[in-house]
Design an enzyme around this catalytic site. Structure first.
Site, mmCIF file in Angstrom:
data_model
loop_
_atom_site.group_PDB
_atom_site.id
_atom_site.type_symbol
_atom_site.label_atom_id
_atom_site.label_comp_id
_atom_site.label_asym_id
_atom_site.label_seq_id
_atom_site.Cartn_x
_atom_site.Cartn_y
_atom_site.Cartn_z
ATOM 1 N N TYR A 49 0.817 -1.218 0.000
ATOM 2 C CA TYR A 49 0.000 0.000 0.000
ATOM 3 C C TYR A 49 0.853 1.273 0.000
ATOM 4 O O TYR A 49 0.351 2.357 -0.293
ATOM 5 C CB TYR A 49 -0.959 0.044 1.203
ATOM 6 C CG TYR A 49 -1.973 -1.080 1.265
ATOM 7 C CD1 TYR A 49 -2.142 -1.972 0.216
ATOM 8 C CD2 TYR A 49 -2.778 -1.253 2.392
ATOM 9 C CE1 TYR A 49 -3.058 -3.006 0.279
ATOM 10 C CE2 TYR A 49 -3.706 -2.281 2.460
ATOM 11 C CZ TYR A 49 -3.830 -3.161 1.403
ATOM 12 O OH TYR A 49 -4.746 -4.176 1.482
ATOM 13 N N HIS A 107 0.248 -11.715 1.486
ATOM 14 C CA HIS A 107 -0.782 -10.881 0.828
ATOM 15 C C HIS A 107 -1.519 -11.633 -0.279
ATOM 16 O O HIS A 107 -2.754 -11.546 -0.386
ATOM 17 C CB HIS A 107 -0.120 -9.609 0.285
ATOM 18 C CG HIS A 107 -1.055 -8.479 0.078
ATOM 19 N ND1 HIS A 107 -0.653 -7.166 0.126
ATOM 20 C CD2 HIS A 107 -2.382 -8.445 -0.196
ATOM 21 C CE1 HIS A 107 -1.691 -6.382 -0.088
ATOM 22 N NE2 HIS A 107 -2.755 -7.128 -0.298
#
Ligand SMILES: NC(=O)c1ccc[n+]([C@@H]2O[C@H](COP(=O)([O-])OP(=O)(O)OC[C@H]3O[C@@H](n4cnc5c(N)ncnc54)[C@H](OP(=O)(O)O)[C@@H]3O)[C@@H](O)[C@H]2O)c1
Length: 275
Positions: A49, A107
């Site tokens: 992110y 992830h």
């Protein structure tokens, strides 16, 4: 407001958390500080992110004791083995400026994933106390079963897309009896629920909003958490209101009848979801 908590032998996760993607920099820090000020205690970030420094700064500025906050980060899928995974996570902790995270997730499964090696790295990080609990995101059922069956480290959480239009029942049937929390990402279907006539009707009946109904639908499942992202304090506050909303059997039946095949996050590197 009393926040419902998912509690297992492995983790204690506030069930309504706060998503931070794709917020960046000062705007991200301000949003996270606002969210914590309003009562959120579970913050979701990731290496990918690019906002871990802002998220960590918000936690440190919040005035809330670290032990009362629940922080998740995730290592990106280009770290397919234990050595690169550990190195990447150490960099996450530095950017976050935190002594530990509450939850460390893989992830996405990499096509070249060396599952046992990554699980061993997660086990070592957990033993060191750098990650209080570990888990995976975007794993299809077959791969999740392999991760659990390896018995290298206990899996505390599966984070996947889950909302009124994508039910994930196969995964729920597997994780719920095993006390693995299913964290729902994209829980308000990126706002699509606002235009849904069925959801609008349920919201009107309760004096609530469609987004609150979408979140309450997830929170009605005891083994499920949700991490909606909302930039503005007004929307953050609205979403917190879902905690108080109790849907009745007729509402849940109407929501159960909505389409359940609408996957919104489908990058080219996604696994075969049926695997
Ligand atoms: N593990 C993964 O691979 C993965 C993938 C995707 C997401 N995630 C995590 O899950 C979090 C949430 O997912 P998401 O951001 O994709 O989707 P989401 O939370 O379902 O939707 C976010 C969108 O809905 C809007 N929204 C939120 N609350 C609202 C409200 N009360 N009224 C009107 N609109 C509202 C937001 O508006 P604003 O633009 O005003 O904020 C934003 O545009 C992410 O932030 C991230 O932390 C994880």
């Amino acid at each position: 407001m009393s926040m419902p908590v998912f509690e297992s032998a492995l983790t204690r996760m506030p069930r309504l958390g706060f998503g931070t993607w794709p917020m960046q920099g000062a705007a991200c820090q301000a949003a996270v500080e606002s969210a914590i000020g309003l009562g959120y205690r579970h913050i979701d970030t990731a290496e990918m992110y690019g906002n871990e420094a802002a998220v960590g700064a918000a936690l440190n500025a919040s005035g809330v004791a670290r032990g009362d906050l629940y922080l998740t980060t995730k290592v990106w899928w280009d770290k397919p083995d234990g050595t690169s995974f550990r190195r990447a996570f150490e960099a996450c902790l530095k950017r976050l400026n935190q002594p530990y995270v509450d939850l460390l997730l893989v992830h996405w499964p990499s096509p070249g994933l060396r599952l046992e090696s990554v699980l061993q790295a997660q086990a070592a990080l957990r033993e060191q106390g750098l990650a209080r609990a570990v888990g995976v995101a975007n794993f299809p059922l077959g791969l999740l079963r392999r991760a659990v069956a390896a018995e290298i480290v206990p899996i505390a959480c599966l984070q996947v897309e889950h909302h009124v239009y994508l039910d994930q029942q196969r995964l729920l049937d597997y994780v719920t009896p095993r006390d693995i929390v299913l964290t729902s990402y994209t829980p308000v279907a990126k706002g699509e629920v606002m235009a849904d006539k069925v959801i609008q009707g349920i919201a009107a009946k309760h004096g609530a909003t469609p987004v609150q109904v979408a979140l309450a639908y997830l929170l009605a499942k005891p083994g499920v958490a949700a991490i909606p992202k909302a930039q503005s304090p007004a929307r953050q506050q609205e979403n917190l209101g879902a905690v108080k909303l109790r849907l009745d059997a007729a509402d849940l039946a109407a929501l159960a009848a909505l389409r359940k095949d609408h996957r919104m996050v489908a990058p080219g590197f996604a696994p075969d979801w049926a695997a």
